[in-house]
Scaffold this motif. Sequence first.
Motif, PDB file in Angstrom:
ATOM      1  N   MET A   1       0.838  -1.204   0.000  1.00 51.31           N
ATOM      2  CA  MET A   1       0.000   0.000   0.000  1.00 51.31           C
ATOM      3  C   MET A   1       0.869   1.249   0.000  1.00 51.31           C
ATOM      4  SD  MET A   1      -2.989   1.063   2.649  1.00 51.31           S
ATOM      5  CE  MET A   1      -4.060  -0.232   2.067  1.00 51.31           C
ATOM      6  N   SER A   2       0.639   2.116  -0.969  1.00 42.71           N
ATOM      7  CA  SER A   2       1.490   3.293  -1.101  1.00 42.71           C
ATOM      8  C   SER A   2       1.131   4.333  -0.034  1.00 42.71           C
ATOM      9  CB  SER A   2       1.301   3.912  -2.479  1.00 42.71           C
ATOM     10  OG  SER A   2       0.070   4.573  -2.533  1.00 42.71           O
ATOM     11  N   ALA A   3       2.018   5.334   0.091  1.00 41.62           N
ATOM     12  CA  ALA A   3       1.780   6.381   1.100  1.00 41.62           C
ATOM     13  C   ALA A   3       0.490   7.123   0.804  1.00 41.62           C
ATOM     14  CB  ALA A   3       2.959   7.345   1.115  1.00 41.62           C
ATOM     15  N   LEU A   4       0.267   7.428  -0.487  1.00 39.87           N
ATOM     16  CA  LEU A   4      -0.945   8.169  -0.852  1.00 39.87           C
ATOM     17  C   LEU A   4      -2.197   7.402  -0.442  1.00 39.87           C
ATOM     18  CD1 LEU A   4      -2.294  10.528  -2.333  1.00 39.87           C
ATOM     19  CD2 LEU A   4      -2.284   9.115  -4.386  1.00 39.87           C
ATOM     20  N   GLU A   5      -2.149   6.074  -0.678  1.00 38.16           N
ATOM     21  CA  GLU A   5      -3.330   5.283  -0.354  1.00 38.16           C
ATOM     22  C   GLU A   5      -3.622   5.287   1.141  1.00 38.16           C
ATOM     23  OE1 GLU A   5      -2.400   1.594  -2.256  1.00 38.16           O
ATOM     24  OE2 GLU A   5      -3.970   1.912  -3.758  1.00 38.16           O
ATOM     25  N   SER A   6      -2.562   5.193   1.952  1.00 37.25           N
ATOM     26  CA  SER A   6      -2.840   5.174   3.391  1.00 37.25           C
ATOM     27  C   SER A   6      -3.322   6.540   3.865  1.00 37.25           C
ATOM     28  CB  SER A   6      -1.626   4.704   4.179  1.00 37.25           C
ATOM     29  OG  SER A   6      -0.482   5.361   3.723  1.00 37.25           O
ATOM     30  N   VAL A   7      -2.820   7.637   3.232  1.00 38.76           N
ATOM     31  CA  VAL A   7      -3.335   8.961   3.583  1.00 38.76           C
ATOM     32  C   VAL A   7      -4.820   9.056   3.244  1.00 38.76           C
ATOM     33  CG1 VAL A   7      -3.252  11.396   2.966  1.00 38.76           C
ATOM     34  CG2 VAL A   7      -1.146  10.160   3.436  1.00 38.76           C
ATOM     35  N   LEU A   8      -5.182   8.577   2.036  1.00 41.53           N
ATOM     36  CA  LEU A   8      -6.594   8.610   1.639  1.00 41.53           C
ATOM     37  C   LEU A   8      -7.454   7.801   2.606  1.00 41.53           C
ATOM     38  CD1 LEU A   8      -6.727   8.297  -2.252  1.00 41.53           C
ATOM     39  CD2 LEU A   8      -7.413  10.210  -0.827  1.00 41.53           C
ATOM     40  N   ASP A   9      -6.912   6.642   3.041  1.00 40.39           N
ATOM     41  CA  ASP A   9      -7.649   5.815   3.997  1.00 40.39           C
ATOM     42  C   ASP A   9      -7.951   6.588   5.267  1.00 40.39           C
ATOM     43  OD1 ASP A   9      -7.809   3.711   2.397  1.00 40.39           O
ATOM     44  OD2 ASP A   9      -6.460   2.387   3.510  1.00 40.39           O
ATOM     45  N   VAL A  10      -6.905   7.255   5.806  1.00 40.90           N
ATOM     46  CA  VAL A  10      -7.104   7.943   7.089  1.00 40.90           C
ATOM     47  C   VAL A  10      -8.053   9.123   6.912  1.00 40.90           C
ATOM     48  CG1 VAL A  10      -5.953   9.275   8.869  1.00 40.90           C
ATOM     49  CG2 VAL A  10      -4.897   7.195   8.006  1.00 40.90           C
ATOM     50  N   VAL A  11      -7.885   9.886   5.806  1.00 43.96           N
ATOM     51  CA  VAL A  11      -8.787  11.021   5.571  1.00 43.96           C
ATOM     52  C   VAL A  11     -10.230  10.531   5.468  1.00 43.96           C
ATOM     53  CG1 VAL A  11      -9.422  12.813   3.921  1.00 43.96           C
ATOM     54  CG2 VAL A  11      -7.034  12.457   4.509  1.00 43.96           C
ATOM     55  N   GLY A  12     -10.430   9.457   4.705  1.00 39.10           N
ATOM     56  CA  GLY A  12     -11.777   8.916   4.561  1.00 39.10           C
ATOM     57  C   GLY A  12     -12.349   8.486   5.903  1.00 39.10           C
ATOM     58  N   ALA A  13     -11.526   7.796   6.713  1.00 40.59           N
ATOM     59  CA  ALA A  13     -12.021   7.323   8.005  1.00 40.59           C
ATOM     60  C   ALA A  13     -12.343   8.498   8.919  1.00 40.59           C
ATOM     61  CB  ALA A  13     -10.975   6.416   8.656  1.00 40.59           C
ATOM     62  N   VAL A  14     -11.524   9.570   8.866  1.00 38.16           N
ATOM     63  CA  VAL A  14     -11.809  10.749   9.692  1.00 38.16           C
ATOM     64  C   VAL A  14     -13.144  11.364   9.280  1.00 38.16           C
ATOM     65  CG1 VAL A  14     -11.087  13.117  10.152  1.00 38.16           C
ATOM     66  CG2 VAL A  14      -9.425  11.268  10.278  1.00 38.16           C
ATOM     67  N   LEU A  15     -13.398  11.428   7.963  1.00 34.63           N
ATOM     68  CA  LEU A  15     -14.684  11.975   7.497  1.00 34.63           C
ATOM     69  C   LEU A  15     -15.843  11.125   8.010  1.00 34.63           C
ATOM     70  CD1 LEU A  15     -13.955  13.086   3.828  1.00 34.63           C
ATOM     71  CD2 LEU A  15     -14.313  14.495   5.845  1.00 34.63           C
TER      72      LEU A  15
ATOM     73  N   VAL B   1     -20.313  10.825   5.635  1.00 39.59           N
ATOM     74  CA  VAL B   1     -20.046   9.378   5.630  1.00 39.59           C
ATOM     75  C   VAL B   1     -19.948   8.875   4.190  1.00 39.59           C
ATOM     76  CG1 VAL B   1     -20.972   7.131   6.268  1.00 39.59           C
ATOM     77  CG2 VAL B   1     -21.110   8.997   7.872  1.00 39.59           C
ATOM     78  N   VAL B   2     -20.820   9.389   3.301  1.00 39.97           N
ATOM     79  CA  VAL B   2     -20.755   8.981   1.890  1.00 39.97           C
ATOM     80  C   VAL B   2     -19.391   9.325   1.301  1.00 39.97           C
ATOM     81  CG1 VAL B   2     -21.594   9.615  -0.401  1.00 39.97           C
ATOM     82  CG2 VAL B   2     -23.215   9.033   1.371  1.00 39.97           C
ATOM     83  N   ILE B   3     -18.927  10.578   1.524  1.00 36.17           N
ATOM     84  CA  ILE B   3     -17.650  10.992   0.936  1.00 36.17           C
ATOM     85  C   ILE B   3     -16.509  10.165   1.520  1.00 36.17           C
ATOM     86  CG2 ILE B   3     -16.059  12.926   0.669  1.00 36.17           C
ATOM     87  CD1 ILE B   3     -18.493  14.769   0.785  1.00 36.17           C
ATOM     88  N   GLY B   4     -16.559   9.961   2.857  1.00 34.37           N
ATOM     89  CA  GLY B   4     -15.499   9.186   3.486  1.00 34.37           C
ATOM     90  C   GLY B   4     -15.444   7.765   2.951  1.00 34.37           C
ATOM     91  N   THR B   5     -16.609   7.124   2.841  1.00 38.05           N
ATOM     92  CA  THR B   5     -16.641   5.749   2.332  1.00 38.05           C
ATOM     93  C   THR B   5     -16.172   5.699   0.882  1.00 38.05           C
ATOM     94  OG1 THR B   5     -18.528   5.369   3.775  1.00 38.05           O
ATOM     95  CG2 THR B   5     -18.090   3.714   2.114  1.00 38.05           C
ATOM     96  N   ALA B   6     -16.569   6.724   0.096  1.00 36.57           N
ATOM     97  CA  ALA B   6     -16.122   6.755  -1.295  1.00 36.57           C
ATOM     98  C   ALA B   6     -14.603   6.873  -1.368  1.00 36.57           C
ATOM     99  CB  ALA B   6     -16.786   7.917  -2.024  1.00 36.57           C
ATOM    100  N   LEU B   7     -13.988   7.664  -0.464  1.00 40.66           N
ATOM    101  CA  LEU B   7     -12.526   7.790  -0.459  1.00 40.66           C
ATOM    102  C   LEU B   7     -11.869   6.462  -0.105  1.00 40.66           C
ATOM    103  CD1 LEU B   7     -11.744  11.240   1.193  1.00 40.66           C
ATOM    104  CD2 LEU B   7     -11.490  10.557  -1.179  1.00 40.66           C
ATOM    105  N   LEU B   8     -12.506   5.685   0.778  1.00 38.40           N
ATOM    106  CA  LEU B   8     -11.910   4.409   1.174  1.00 38.40           C
ATOM    107  C   LEU B   8     -12.070   3.354   0.088  1.00 38.40           C
ATOM    108  CD1 LEU B   8     -13.068   4.657   4.815  1.00 38.40           C
ATOM    109  CD2 LEU B   8     -10.791   3.885   4.219  1.00 38.40           C
ATOM    110  N   LEU B   9     -13.204   3.387  -0.631  1.00 35.54           N
ATOM    111  CA  LEU B   9     -13.415   2.367  -1.664  1.00 35.54           C
ATOM    112  C   LEU B   9     -12.671   2.709  -2.945  1.00 35.54           C
ATOM    113  CD1 LEU B   9     -17.217   1.459  -1.429  1.00 35.54           C
ATOM    114  CD2 LEU B   9     -15.276   0.092  -0.729  1.00 35.54           C
ATOM    115  N   ARG B  10     -12.577   4.016  -3.269  1.00 39.42           N
ATOM    116  CA  ARG B  10     -12.058   4.626  -4.492  1.00 39.42           C
ATOM    117  C   ARG B  10     -12.262   3.848  -5.786  1.00 39.42           C
ATOM    118  NH1 ARG B  10      -8.143   4.791  -0.510  1.00 39.42           N
ATOM    119  NH2 ARG B  10      -6.641   3.109  -0.842  1.00 39.42           N
ATOM    120  N   THR B  11     -11.556   2.792  -6.077  1.00 39.45           N
ATOM    121  CA  THR B  11     -11.584   2.229  -7.428  1.00 39.45           C
ATOM    122  C   THR B  11     -12.917   1.570  -7.786  1.00 39.45           C
ATOM    123  OG1 THR B  11     -10.676   0.182  -6.572  1.00 39.45           O
ATOM    124  CG2 THR B  11      -9.125   1.777  -7.476  1.00 39.45           C
TER     125      THR B  11
END
Lengths: 199, 117, 93
Positions: free
Chosen positions: B1-15, B54-64
């Motif tokens: 998992m790249s750095a960008l992906e883990s950042v996106l994960d945390v941002v999504g979870a915070v949202l 929650v929608v935006i956060g979940t979308a950031l976590l699922l992305r692809t």
Amino acid sequence: MSAPARAWSVRRPQVLRVLWLTLVWILLWGTFSWANLIGGLVVAVGVLVVFPLPAVTSGGRVRPLALLRVVLDVARDLAVSSVQVAWQSVRPGPPIRSSIVAVEVPDDSELLMALLVECLSLVPGSVVVEASAAERTLWAHVLGVEDDAGVERFRRQVSRLVTDLMAAGVHRVRVEPEHSGRSGAGTDPRDDPDEEGPR
Amino acid sequence: MSALESVLDVVGAVLVVLGALLALAAAIGLLRLPDVLSRMHAATKPQTAGLVLVVIGTALLLRTSVDVWMLLLVGAFQLITAPVTAHLVGRLAYRSGGVRPDLLRRDDLADRTDSSD
Amino acid sequence: MSTAGFLLTVALAVLGLSLLLVTVRFVRGPSALDRLVSLDAIVAVIMCALMAHVALTRDSSTVPAIVAVSLVGFLGSSTVARFVGRRGDGEDR
């Protein structure tokens, strides 16, 4: 819908409705394919034939960019007002007081009224409890407004919203009168124009 | 998992957490506010904003995934329908006495004597 | 992953607490409109929790169910609102 002179101005909203429903269909499937597109078009036309919406005529152009600005403003207001209402919910102290404020609208367009009800029930700490396009007035219950300054602030927000919506040309879209008076019983706050209003 | 992906994960979870907190505030408001119309506010604004977060956060976590589009549709649909329900209920609540007059600072609607009951 | 997983678990706990509080309002009423409003809130909290679960497990098979819940929720509450309105009062039921 019968007069041939109005054919174009009546048909264009119908085309927009079909496109919008098709877009929803494709989003529901999650992927774009020709089968989805054709299936969506069939379903959209079927839905509009079985459940016809009131015909509208447009006396002028609706400006999508100005409408987008309204959407962005409402989004920002939603963030502010939800934090505000959240604080009003959890703060200690006596029960919160409110006001019911009458606001006059400078136009009797029903689409403008419907969009105002939609936006004002979502944003600046208010819920519209009564609206009358014929009287050009709506009444909103505003949470936490305890003095005249608060009423003035609310009125200013509403008039900014009205100005933006009218800059988008929303009030030029008019419902044809032939579809009035369905379903009776006084429980009919024109929610149908809402459904396709944002387009 | 790249750095960008883990950042996106945390941002999504915070949202998602922020959205859940707004839903909690809405629930507290539903319990504490004094009358139906006031509770309506809590059930409309923080609840809808919370759901959209929650929608935006979940979308950031699922992305692809293709399901992101479906989630965004849920958020858009909630934004359109929540005020419609709020207006329907608010109108009925005012007419059926669901508002406490002692907590109203002013009432412009009382001056307009309505034809129905 | 563990940070996001921890945060999402916290979010699910918060949503569970909200569901509990909203249900208290649903049971206490006192009017039909109170129950209608809290039923709406229950649906919204359940949708949030389903989405948090999707995010936590990365298993998106419940997403169509969330779409269905959102559609049915609106239809249900607006129908009930009309029904309450037609009966002429919203109090004391």
